[in-house]
Design an enzyme around this catalytic site. Structure first.
Site, PDB file in Angstrom:
ATOM      1  CB  ALA A  63      -0.880  -0.018   1.237  1.00 26.77           C
ATOM      2  N   GLY A 102       0.522  -5.037   0.756  1.00 26.10           N
ATOM      3  CA  GLY A 102      -0.679  -4.920  -0.064  1.00 26.10           C
ATOM      4  C   GLY A 102      -0.486  -5.503  -1.463  1.00 26.10           C
ATOM      5  CD  GLU A 105      -2.857  -7.458   2.478  1.00 27.57           C
ATOM      6  OE1 GLU A 105      -2.706  -6.255   2.149  1.00 27.57           O
ATOM      7  OE2 GLU A 105      -3.297  -7.812   3.579  1.00 27.57           O
ATOM      8  CD  GLU A 125       1.492  -5.806   5.169  1.00 20.39           C
ATOM      9  OE1 GLU A 125       2.441  -6.607   5.279  1.00 20.39           O
ATOM     10  OE2 GLU A 125       0.628  -5.884   4.270  1.00 20.39           O
TER      11      GLU A 125
HETATM   12  C1  3H9 Z   1       0.626  -2.299   3.404  1.00 19.20           C
HETATM   13  O1  3H9 Z   1       0.822  -2.760   2.315  1.00 19.20           O
HETATM   14  C2  3H9 Z   1      -0.681  -2.378   4.116  1.00 19.20           C
HETATM   15  C3  3H9 Z   1      -1.660  -3.347   3.508  1.00 19.20           C
HETATM   16  O2  3H9 Z   1      -1.532  -4.626   4.080  1.00 19.20           O
HETATM   17  C4  3H9 Z   1      -3.079  -2.960   3.768  1.00 19.20           C
HETATM   18  C5  3H9 Z   1      -3.628  -1.763   3.169  1.00 19.20           C
HETATM   19  C6  3H9 Z   1      -5.106  -1.655   3.372  1.00 19.20           C
HETATM   20  N1  3H9 Z   1       4.653   3.371  -0.309  1.00 19.20           N
HETATM   21  O3  3H9 Z   1      13.416   1.399  -0.195  1.00 19.20           O
HETATM   22  P1  3H9 Z   1      13.792   2.168  -1.412  1.00 19.20           P
HETATM   23  C7  3H9 Z   1       9.415   4.574  -1.792  1.00 19.20           C
HETATM   24  S1  3H9 Z   1       1.869  -1.461   4.215  1.00 19.20           S
HETATM   25  C8  3H9 Z   1       5.146   4.538  -0.729  1.00 19.20           C
HETATM   26  O4  3H9 Z   1      14.867   3.175  -1.272  1.00 19.20           O
HETATM   27  P2  3H9 Z   1      14.748  -0.235  -2.642  1.00 19.20           P
HETATM   28  C9  3H9 Z   1      10.490   4.951  -0.797  1.00 19.20           C
HETATM   29  O5  3H9 Z   1       9.997   5.856   0.163  1.00 19.20           O
HETATM   30  C10 3H9 Z   1       3.200  -1.408   3.054  1.00 19.20           C
HETATM   31  N2  3H9 Z   1       6.430   4.712  -1.078  1.00 19.20           N
HETATM   32  O6  3H9 Z   1      14.130   1.217  -2.642  1.00 19.20           O
HETATM   33  C11 3H9 Z   1      11.530   5.533  -1.720  1.00 19.20           C
HETATM   34  O7  3H9 Z   1      11.124   6.850  -2.031  1.00 19.20           O
HETATM   35  P3  3H9 Z   1      12.140   8.040  -1.950  1.00 19.20           P
HETATM   36  C12 3H9 Z   1       3.885  -2.707   2.953  1.00 19.20           C
HETATM   37  C13 3H9 Z   1       7.239   3.653  -1.003  1.00 19.20           C
HETATM   38  O8  3H9 Z   1      14.854  -0.629  -4.061  1.00 19.20           O
HETATM   39  C14 3H9 Z   1      11.405   4.691  -2.992  1.00 19.20           C
HETATM   40  O9  3H9 Z   1      10.119   4.074  -2.906  1.00 19.20           O
HETATM   41  N3  3H9 Z   1       5.031  -2.590   2.086  1.00 19.20           N
HETATM   42  C15 3H9 Z   1       6.784   2.405  -0.565  1.00 19.20           C
HETATM   43  O10 3H9 Z   1      15.944  -0.309  -1.770  1.00 19.20           O
HETATM   44  C16 3H9 Z   1      12.464   3.634  -3.115  1.00 19.20           C
HETATM   45  O11 3H9 Z   1      12.466   2.860  -1.933  1.00 19.20           O
HETATM   46  C17 3H9 Z   1       6.232  -2.195   2.536  1.00 19.20           C
HETATM   47  O12 3H9 Z   1       6.400  -1.945   3.703  1.00 19.20           O
HETATM   48  C18 3H9 Z   1       5.425   2.283  -0.210  1.00 19.20           C
HETATM   49  N4  3H9 Z   1       4.901   1.103   0.203  1.00 19.20           N
HETATM   50  O13 3H9 Z   1      13.647  -1.177  -1.961  1.00 19.20           O
HETATM   51  C19 3H9 Z   1       7.316  -2.133   1.510  1.00 19.20           C
HETATM   52  N5  3H9 Z   1       7.825   1.539  -0.558  1.00 19.20           N
HETATM   53  O14 3H9 Z   1      13.158   7.742  -2.993  1.00 19.20           O
HETATM   54  C20 3H9 Z   1       8.288  -1.054   1.867  1.00 19.20           C
HETATM   55  C21 3H9 Z   1       8.891   2.232  -1.008  1.00 19.20           C
HETATM   56  O15 3H9 Z   1      11.291   9.243  -2.219  1.00 19.20           O
HETATM   57  N6  3H9 Z   1       9.280  -0.883   0.843  1.00 19.20           N
HETATM   58  N7  3H9 Z   1       8.552   3.512  -1.268  1.00 19.20           N
HETATM   59  O16 3H9 Z   1      12.702   8.006  -0.574  1.00 19.20           O
HETATM   60  C22 3H9 Z   1      10.406  -1.601   0.762  1.00 19.20           C
HETATM   61  O17 3H9 Z   1      10.614  -2.544   1.510  1.00 19.20           O
HETATM   62  C23 3H9 Z   1      11.418  -1.194  -0.257  1.00 19.20           C
HETATM   63  O18 3H9 Z   1      11.113   0.123  -0.638  1.00 19.20           O
HETATM   64  C24 3H9 Z   1      11.468  -2.065  -1.526  1.00 19.20           C
HETATM   65  C25 3H9 Z   1      12.423  -1.398  -2.557  1.00 19.20           C
HETATM   66  C26 3H9 Z   1      11.990  -3.458  -1.163  1.00 19.20           C
HETATM   67  C27 3H9 Z   1      10.109  -2.204  -2.158  1.00 19.20           C
END
Ligand code: 3H9
Length: 694
Positions: A63, A102, A105, A125
């Site tokens: 999400a 998400g 999901e 999450e």
């Molecule tokens: C959820 O899903 C809740 C649901 O169950 C229910 C909903 C109803 N959103 O980490 P990076 C941005 S909770 C917005 O440096 P990498 C991040 O801020 C979510 N932005 O890259 C950064 O921006 P900036 C569950 C996001 O290649 C840019 O992307 N999911 C999100 O080293 C690059 O990120 C997570 O918790 C996001 N969800 O790693 C996943 N994710 O350049 C969290 C990233 O402006 N994310 N950004 O600072 C990660 O683990 C890593 O970002 C990922 C890529 C592995 C995806």
């Protein structure tokens, strides 16, 4: 259709492609675009199946975190996934990159899943203090069973395609590399075979296993002490046994929203953003050139030097490891070999990986061999004269643009820079012990450090898997300077009547992995005594008087390693009360005429932690830390400040800086100006009604 989700029809198969960089998060426009794609596919009599795929480096990674805490546009994610559940035509999710939260999901709500071989899956999450809110706790157990679900959702780790396939979370691996074609072919095959939609919600929950839940609850209460999300996630999984699928989904979403609104998630989201923000250095554009680093030198092969060598070669970079003499070099290589062999024995590393790493290390006892490096990390003994001599030599024996970095934890790097003869190439790279394990790396910019040196060490930190935070030069940089204030208060509290165990207990229940006295015993009281000695010239009389550590060292009580320190330890290093400590504290009070008093938990907590917040405010106004983010990231990752309170500066903001200031003024009246003069920035921000992080 919006350009965020494009829709194409290939014969009988429709394809919805999400393109929402950087990670295809399910922002409002993605949810809307996918809903429209499902409606179109359902309405088109020519279309027999729908593929959902993502452009860019990953399938939906979750999400959109930036939408949390704001009103969410319709459709909400659970409503979109309910549309998928009800769809009359099969939906295939084509997966690559990191299928997370998400995004996972969405994939599980699709009826079939095809993934590229390198794809990873997980529910992170919990790391954001959140309960998965769109079926993660309900569809996963129905597909993969309880054990996998509990592990994935409560620990936040990732699994690979092999595990996902074996657990029933995906249906096929697209081995030949073209995911788009593989997913279309898979969908066509479904159509030809007459396979229809298939919702995980129609499957039964696996047999209940209350003992498994109980075991997980106990383990999580221990491992993730103080965090509410892991236990709430267990409650969410249990909903599947208490009500039907649709009702459980509604309840799960309610738990998810409740967790998003809670203080722990707010703090953990601050940490998520701050960890990314600290990579962007104010005034240093992202396109600042970096120097090419192909071989690194490490000089000084004590515990720190060895850990640094291990950290660097683990990332595939060759290292020239230079020790004082052949004996030191041999001892270091033996110790490194022993540590890696134990990882191989435990199965966390293959023999092949160990051999590869060993092959990347060249050893020497001659500093001239460092001529072949582009960066040298100095980790010799913590003594200014010794280090100056090393830097003077390094300045001569290395190439003119070789970066010279010191791993000192508190010495003045500007002086080392001058000693080298080329201060623009000199900086600090302060690793934390054990350097091959701890994620934090304090990179230090000295007065004359070149901008490209700063850019290079920040990039290198990331390359070797560390979390680099930039600090300016001061005694102790960010972490140790703030820690020294906590140590001061801890000793003073004991002088005033708090027992070391009571002080430790307060920090433990706040969420630190251990209190200051248990930490002193672990690190070695001799090490702490040496650090106190090095700082004696600038210490106050009262700080010198609180000489408990020196008293213990004089008696041979060095902490865990000698079986006795603040606590006593058995042969398994299990701690117990130490009567010698009680006697020492009583004699100390008697000798100095100190009156002991009862000290409440609130005072203990505030004195230990507000002392650090006040110092953090000074670090900010001195420009040692560019932003509060640097401090929070460094303290959480270097000292174990609990991430679910967001680090000292975010935490202080949540309390309200006016309240923090009032407590500091109270301590100032009781304890004196020398320790509790409020930082001017704290006074200013409290007056303006703002915080450090906002
Ligand atoms: C959820 O899903 C809740 C649901 O169950 C229910 C909903 C109803 N959103 O980490 P990076 C941005 S909770 C917005 O440096 P990498 C991040 O801020 C979510 N932005 O890259 C950064 O921006 P900036 C569950 C996001 O290649 C840019 O992307 N999911 C999100 O080293 C690059 O990120 C997570 O918790 C996001 N969800 O790693 C996943 N994710 O350049 C969290 C990233 O402006 N994310 N950004 O600072 C990660 O683990 C890593 O970002 C990922 C890529 C592995 C995806």
């Amino acid at each position: 259709m919006s350009h965020i989700v494009s829709y194409h029809v290939h014969g009988a198969i429709a394809e919805a492609v999400v393109d929402n960089p950087p990670v295809n998060a399910t922002s409002a426009s993605v949810r809307q675009g996918l809903a429209e794609a499902i409606r179109k596919a359902e309405a088109d009599p020519e279309v027999r199946a729908l593929v959902i795929r993502c452009a860019g480096k990953t399938f939906i990674a979750g999400a959109d975190i930036k939408e949390f805490g704001k009103p969410m546009a319709e459709p909400q994610l659970p409503a979109l996934l309910a549309m998928m559940d009800r769809a009359t035509k099969p939906i295939v999710a084509a997966l690559h990159g990191t299928v997370l939260g998400g995004g996972f999901e969405v994939a599980l709500a699709a009826h079939y899943r095809v993934a590229l071989p390198e794809t990873r899956f997980g529910f992170p999450e919990v790391k954001l203090g959140i309960v998965p809110g769109a079926g993660g706790t309900q569809r996963t157990p129905r597909l993969a069973g309880l054990e996998t679900t509990i592990k994935l959702t409560t620990e936040g780790g990732q699994i690979d395609v092999a595990k996902a396939l074996a657990s029933g979370l995906i249906d096929a691996i697209a081995e030949d590399g073209d995911l788009g074609l593989a997913a279309l072919a898979y969908a066509e095959k479904l159509v030809v075979e007459g396979q229809g939609p298939r919702s995980a919600g129609t499957l039964p929950m696996p047999a209940d296993d209350p003992a498994l839940f109980e075991e997980a609850r106990k383990a999580l209460s221990r491992k993730m002490r103080g965090q509410s999300a892991p236990l709430k996630i267990l409650d969410a999984i249990r909903l599947g046994y208490e009500m039907d699928f649709d009702a459980a989904l509604l309840q799960e979403f309610a738990l998810c929203r409740e967790s998003i609104a809670g203080p722990q998630s707010k703090a953990l989201r601050h940490m998520f953003a701050a960890e990314r923000e600290v990579a962007r250095i104010p005034g240093l554009p992202a396109d600042t050139p970096t120097r090419l680093i192909e071989r690194v030198g490490v000089i000084g092969l004590g515990a720190m030097g060895r850990g640094i060598v291990m950290a660097i070669v683990s990332a595939g970079l060759p290292v020239i490891a230079v020790g004082l003499d052949q004996e030191h070099v041999d001892a270091a290589m033996k110790a490194i070999g022993k540590m890696w062999s134990s990882s191989v024995a435990k199965g966390s590393m293959t023999q092949e990986a160990m051999d590869k790493r060993l092959a990347l290390i060249t050893t020497s006892d001659d500093m001239h061999d460092l001529a072949a490096t582009q960066l040298v990390v100095e980790a010799v003994t913590e003594d200014m004269a010794v280090k100056k001599a090393v830097f003077a030599t390094l300045g001569q024996v290395t190439q003119p643009d070789t970066i010279l970095a010191s791993n000192t934890s508190f010495l003045n790097i500007d002086m080392l820079a001058e000693a080298s003869g080329r201060p623009e190439d000199v900086c600090g790279m302060h690793f934390f012990n054990p350097a091959h394990v701890m994620r934090l790396l304090e990179n230090v910019r000295a007065a004359k450090t070149d901008r490209d040196v700063v850019a290079t060490i920040m990039a290198l930190g990331k390359r070797i898997g560390k979390l680099p935070v930039l600090s300016g030069v001061c005694d102790g940089f960010i972490v140790n300077r703030m820690l020294s204030k906590r140590s001061r208060e801890a000793f003073f509290l004991v002088e005033e009547g708090a027992s070391p165990a009571a002080v430790d207990r307060v920090l433990l229940s706040y969420g630190f992995p251990m209190g200051p006295f248990a930490l002193g015993d672990l690190a070695g009281l001799d090490v702490q005594a040496a650090a106190r000695k090095a700082r004696a010239a600038t210490a106050t009389e009262r700080e010198l008087r609180a000489d408990f550590v020196e008293q213990m060292v004089a008696e041979g009580r060095l902490g865990q390693k000698s079986g006795s320190g603040w606590y006593s330890y058995d042969e398994n290093r299990k701690s117990g009360p130490n009567p010698q400590t009680d006697a020492m504290i009583a004699a100390h009070a008697e000798r100095h005429g100190l009156k002991l008093r009862e000290i409440g938990e609130e005072e203990i907590l505030q004195r230990l932690l507000y002392a650090m917040v006040n110092e953090g405010a000074k670090l900010l106004s001195e420009g040692i830390a560019a932003r509060a983010d640097e401090i929070d990231v460094a303290m959480v990752n270097g000292l174990g400040w609990p991430s679910h309170s967001g680090g000292p500066m975010f935490w202080a903001d949540q309390i309200g800086l006016d309240k923090v200031l009032a407590a500091i003024e109270r301590f100032r009246a009781e304890q004196g100006d020398a320790y509790w003069t409020p930082a001017p920035l704290l006074v200013q921000y409290a007056g303006e009604g703002r915080g450090f992080t906002a």
